[in-house]
Each structure stands twice: as C-alpha cells, then as structure tokens.
Write a protein that holds these residues in place. Structure first.
Motif, mmCIF file in Angstrom:
data_model
loop_
_atom_site.group_PDB
_atom_site.id
_atom_site.type_symbol
_atom_site.label_atom_id
_atom_site.label_comp_id
_atom_site.label_asym_id
_atom_site.label_seq_id
_atom_site.Cartn_x
_atom_site.Cartn_y
_atom_site.Cartn_z
ATOM 1 N N SER A 154 0.829 -1.208 0.000
ATOM 2 C CA SER A 154 0.000 0.000 0.000
ATOM 3 C C SER A 154 0.861 1.256 0.000
ATOM 4 C CB SER A 154 -0.926 0.004 1.214
ATOM 5 O OG SER A 154 -1.874 -1.040 1.124
ATOM 6 N N LEU A 155 1.905 1.267 0.829
ATOM 7 C CA LEU A 155 2.777 2.440 0.886
ATOM 8 C C LEU A 155 3.502 2.653 -0.444
ATOM 9 C CD1 LEU A 155 4.274 2.100 4.472
ATOM 10 C CD2 LEU A 155 2.702 3.869 3.653
ATOM 11 N N ALA A 156 3.913 1.569 -1.080
ATOM 12 C CA ALA A 156 4.599 1.691 -2.360
ATOM 13 C C ALA A 156 3.690 2.313 -3.410
ATOM 14 C CB ALA A 156 5.084 0.315 -2.820
ATOM 15 N N ILE A 157 2.438 1.875 -3.463
ATOM 16 C CA ILE A 157 1.507 2.418 -4.455
ATOM 17 C C ILE A 157 1.169 3.873 -4.124
ATOM 18 C CG2 ILE A 157 -0.835 2.200 -5.385
ATOM 19 C CD1 ILE A 157 -0.458 -0.851 -5.101
ATOM 20 N N GLN A 158 1.074 4.196 -2.838
ATOM 21 C CA GLN A 158 0.845 5.595 -2.460
ATOM 22 C C GLN A 158 2.011 6.473 -2.900
ATOM 23 O OE1 GLN A 158 -0.088 5.882 1.740
ATOM 24 N NE2 GLN A 158 -1.631 4.264 1.573
ATOM 25 N N ARG A 159 3.235 5.988 -2.718
ATOM 26 C CA ARG A 159 4.401 6.764 -3.146
ATOM 27 C C ARG A 159 4.388 6.978 -4.653
ATOM 28 N NH1 ARG A 159 7.090 3.557 0.827
ATOM 29 N NH2 ARG A 159 7.769 2.073 -0.774
ATOM 30 N N ALA A 160 4.032 5.929 -5.402
ATOM 31 C CA ALA A 160 3.975 6.060 -6.859
ATOM 32 C C ALA A 160 2.908 7.068 -7.262
ATOM 33 C CB ALA A 160 3.691 4.698 -7.489
ATOM 34 N N THR A 161 1.763 7.048 -6.575
ATOM 35 C CA THR A 161 0.683 7.981 -6.889
ATOM 36 C C THR A 161 1.117 9.424 -6.647
ATOM 37 O OG1 THR A 161 -1.002 6.334 -6.326
ATOM 38 C CG2 THR A 161 -1.688 8.636 -6.373
ATOM 39 N N VAL A 162 1.720 9.676 -5.497
ATOM 40 C CA VAL A 162 2.154 11.037 -5.171
ATOM 41 C C VAL A 162 3.222 11.505 -6.154
ATOM 42 C CG1 VAL A 162 3.336 12.450 -3.450
ATOM 43 C CG2 VAL A 162 1.535 10.874 -2.739
#
Length: 253
Positions: A154-162
C-alpha cells in the motif's frame, strides 16, 4: 471540473458529540458512490479525493444537472454539499477555477454556507477532446501482492501515486488520482508519447516502481477513459509500457 464540498462537515462530525469514525467512513463511502453514479450517468468521472472534498470531470453537465445532484444529497443524506464548477485549458486550471469560485462563497465550515453552486466559465458549453491516461503498476501481483506485506504494498503504491501526481501537475498541469488497486487515473492536456515516458521515468527514479499507461481521447470523460482502459489492456498483452488507443487495435464500445 467540479469540486464537491460537504457543508459544515467538520463541526457536524462532533455535534452534539463526536460521531463514531466507522459511521463517518461509511457515510463518506456512500456519498462518493452517489457522486460516481450521478456523474457516470452523464458520462463523467468522479474521484473521492479527500471524501469531504470530491472532484469530478463534468464536461457536458449543466448547472441544473449539478442542482439535481445537490437535491439528491439533501434528500438521501444528513448532510448537504456545495459545488464549484470551473472551466479551463487544462485540468489544473479548471479545478483551480472551481476551487476559487467555491471559496468566494464562504468557508467550508461556515454554518451559513449551504448548497452554494458557484461557476467560473461557460459551464455545459465545453467542446473538444479530453485526454485520460490510465496507469497501473507492472506485474503488481508478482512484484508486490504475492511477495510483500500488504502494508508495504500500500505504501509503495501511495508513493507512486504522489510521485506521478506531482510530476504531471508541475510539468503538464494534469491531475492524477488513485482509484483503487494499483490504478491511477490522470486527466491531461493532449501529450505525446515522450511526455508519458518522462512521467514513467520520474516515478521509477523516485520510487523504483515501474508503471505502464494506456492513453485515450474522446468527446466525453467516459469515452476517453474507456479508450484509455482498452489501451492499457494492449500494454498488458504486448509488453509495451505506453499504448495509445487505436480503433485498429481495439474495439470501441
């Protein structure tokens, strides 16, 4: 672009006493579903954003259409919404105009600001093609879901989104939002393949995550978004990282 803002929501959540967080989360989810259904029926797109603030791509929707949505929320929920509608050359410009128009009507926590509808531009009269880009993580199941802890994924996908959202906003005045799973939808000006490759390279350099993207254009948000989805399927089948919708490659529906 339309900015949908819950009226006086912060004070309401603690009046007459603080409400249970799970109840508020359920309410927010139902409100977002109502918005997504409503704009979807007008070939639009909705993004949950911060839930108490939601945004939608509403090309072709009129002021009376927005008023009907406000009436629906008033009748079905214990809260009301105010809406700012903005028109611009780019998604960022349109959302900025919508934000300013609504801010001019008063604070989001002003009890006297109820069901305002503020406009900036020729609402309902926009013409021309929109561009939607549908990004996802390459082999997210093999690289993340089946290999790493759920919290890390989840954190990885959030970082990619930001990373992607910041890059597209700063470089191209685009707007990108997470829409679930490993999917990120971006509203962009008309960009060439090099611009999308630059976005992919930026995300990979800053987060280590490899994205693929399907790009679609159309007269309505729905048509552009659906073509982007079809193009993304081409990425998955061909292994290419960028595909633009082509009627010769896919069947338009």
């Amino acid at each position: 672009m339309s900015l949908v803002q819950l009226d006086n929501y912060g004070p309401w959540t603690v009046t007459p006493s603080p409400r249970r967080e799970t109840d508020l989360q359920a309410l927010q989810a139902r409100l977002y579903a109502a918005l997504a259904d409503f704009v979807g029926n007008h070939d639009g797109y909705a993004f949950f954003d911060r839930f108490d603030n939601m945004i939608a791509v509403t090309d072709g929707m009129t002021v009376p259409d927005h008023e009907r949505f406000q009436e629906q929320i008033r009748n079905q929920f214990p809260v009301t919404v105010s809406i700012g509608i903005g028109v611009g050359r780019t998604p960022t410009e349109a959302l900025g105009a919508a934000s300013q128009a609504l801010q001019a009507e008063g604070s989001a926590q002003d009890a006297d600001r109820t069901e305002q509808l503020a406009t900036a531009g020729a609402v309902g009269d926009t013409r021309g093609s929109l561009t939607v880009a549908h990004f996802d993580v390459v082999d997210v199941t093999g690289e993340f879901t089946d290999q790493k802890a759920a919290g890390e994924t989840s954190l990885a996908i959030q970082r990619a989104t930001v990373s992607l959202a910041s890059y597209l906003r700063e470089e191209h005045e685009g707007i990108a939002r997470f829409v679930g799973g490993d999917n990120i939808i971006a509203l962009c000006p008309s960009l060439d393949e090099g611009a999308f490759e630059g976005a992919r390279e930026h995300v990979q350099a800053t987060t280590g995550i490899d994205l693929q993207v399907g790009v679609g254009e159309g007269e309505t948000p729905h048509k552009a978004g659906y073509r982007a989805k079809l193009a993304l399927e081409e990425c998955r089948e061909t292994g290419r990282r960028i595909e633009r919708f082509s009627p010769q490659a896919t069947i338009d529906r």
